[in-house]
Design an enzyme around this catalytic site. Structure first.
Site, PDB file in Angstrom:
ATOM      1  CD  GLU A 134      -2.824  -1.303   2.343  1.00  0.00           C
ATOM      2  OE1 GLU A 134      -2.501  -0.745   3.415  1.00  0.00           O
ATOM      3  OE2 GLU A 134      -3.871  -1.964   2.217  1.00  0.00           O
ATOM      4  CB  VAL A 135       4.121   2.076  -1.290  1.00  0.00           C
ATOM      5  CG1 VAL A 135       5.030   3.279  -1.473  1.00  0.00           C
ATOM      6  CG2 VAL A 135       4.622   1.186  -0.163  1.00  0.00           C
TER       7      VAL A 135
END
Length: 158
Positions: free
Chosen positions: A86-87
């Protein structure tokens, strides 16, 4: 730890980087983008970011100090989870320092900086004698370009 070990339980620390680390900005603002609205992902352009990751791993594995002052490891397992899921690299593009660093590295987009971060964090874990573990999203994103010793932690269905 011994209680868990005797029961066949592995206790593996997870420091989810470069995303999910906004809390680090409170104590170590230099490892975060300069924009206060952009507290993650961690600042890929700053060497202090990787020094802090190394210091945290070192503290967890008990290899700080000289041999006479060797600390007991907090975590004895040979795995070290680095997260990596989830970057959102939007902040890296907006941050002047990080954008300039990416240009200087000849990265055409922040995805290349994300790959650099993932590999460098894994390399730090390896240098401390730990096998890096990263979420399946990291593998989905970079495939075979991960550090060779990386364990992919799959959590979602196929």
């Amino acid at each position: 730890m011994e209680y868990a070990r005797k029961r066949g339980i592995r206790v593996i620390p997870e420091f989810d980087v470069p995303g999910h680390a906004a809390s680090w900005c409170q104590g170590y603002p230099q490892v975060c983008p300069a924009d206060p609205q952009c507290t993650q992902p961690l600042n890929v352009a700053h060497s202090e970011t990787f020094k802090l990751i190394g210091d945290i791993i070192s503290e967890c594995v008990g290899d700080q100090g000289d041999q006479s002052d060797e600390k007991q490891p907090l975590f004895i397992d040979n795995f070290f989870h680095l997260g990596g899921d989830e970057v959102d690299t939007t902040c890296w593009e907006r941050d002047e320092e990080i954008a300039a660093w990416m240009k200087n590295q000849s990265y055409s987009d922040p995805d290349e900086a994300y790959a650099y971060f993932v590999k460098r964090a894994a390399s730090i874990a390896t240098q401390h004698g730990k096998r890096p573990v990263q979420w399946s999203e990291v593998y989905d994103h970079f495939k075979h370009n991960l550090e060779e010793s990386t364990i992919v932690h799959v959590w979602k269905s196929i």
